[in-house]
Scaffold this active site. Structure first.
Site, PDB file in Angstrom:
ATOM      1  CG  MET A   5     -30.224 -38.250  11.520  1.00  0.00           C
ATOM      2  SD  MET A   5     -31.913 -38.301  10.890  1.00  0.00           S
ATOM      3  CE  MET A   5     -33.068 -38.351  12.152  1.00  0.00           C
ATOM      4  N   PRO A   6     -30.831 -35.461  14.372  1.00  0.00           N
ATOM      5  CG  PRO A   6     -30.415 -33.212  14.766  1.00  0.00           C
ATOM      6  CD  PRO A   6     -29.749 -34.501  14.410  1.00  0.00           C
TER       7      PRO A   6
END
Length: 135
Positions: free
Chosen positions: A1-2
């Site tokens: 999850m950037p």
């Protein structure tokens, strides 16, 4: 999850910001191994005196259209994946909203799962088995 933090000079149209946001996400999906529904971004718009950058350092010259994209990622990516992401991002942003590749700077930082909480005050730590906890 950037998490993508996008910094640029203030004054861009909503259409410009949408194209910027959409193409940052598209590059993440296409080249950075991010699922299509995993989208977290913050767009920071700054006054000219608040966004300070060297116009000629390395890949310049940079213009007033300079954009800094900082990616905080939850896991490490290989150098090849990062390079593919940088290239794809520059291509997409040149297409829309029309940012020259020299004006696109990217910084990628990685973190551990325990450095994230997605809500409810709970760390995103992988579950540990009872055997591992007793060691």
């Amino acid at each position: 999850m950037p998490l993508a933090r996008i910094s640029l000079r203030r004054g861009r149209s909503p259409a410009f910001l949408k194209a910027l946001s959409d193409n940052v996400h598209r590059a993440l999906v296409e080249a950075f191994e991010v699922p299509p529904d995993d989208r977290f971004q913050i767009i920071h718009q700054h006054e000219p005196e608040e966004l300070i950058f060297d116009r000629h350092y390395l890949c310049g010259p940079r213009s007033d259209n300079y954009v800094l994209v900082c990616i905080t990622a939850g896991r490490h990516r290989t150098s090849a994946v990062k390079q593919a992401f940088y290239r794809r991002l520059a291509e997409l942003l040149a297409d829309a909203p029309g940012i020259q590749p020299e004006d696109v700077m990217v910084v990628v930082n990685t973190t551990e799962a325990e450095d994230w909480s997605f809500g409810r005050g709970i760390a995103a730590v992988p579950k540990v088995s009872i055997q591992e906890e007793s060691r």
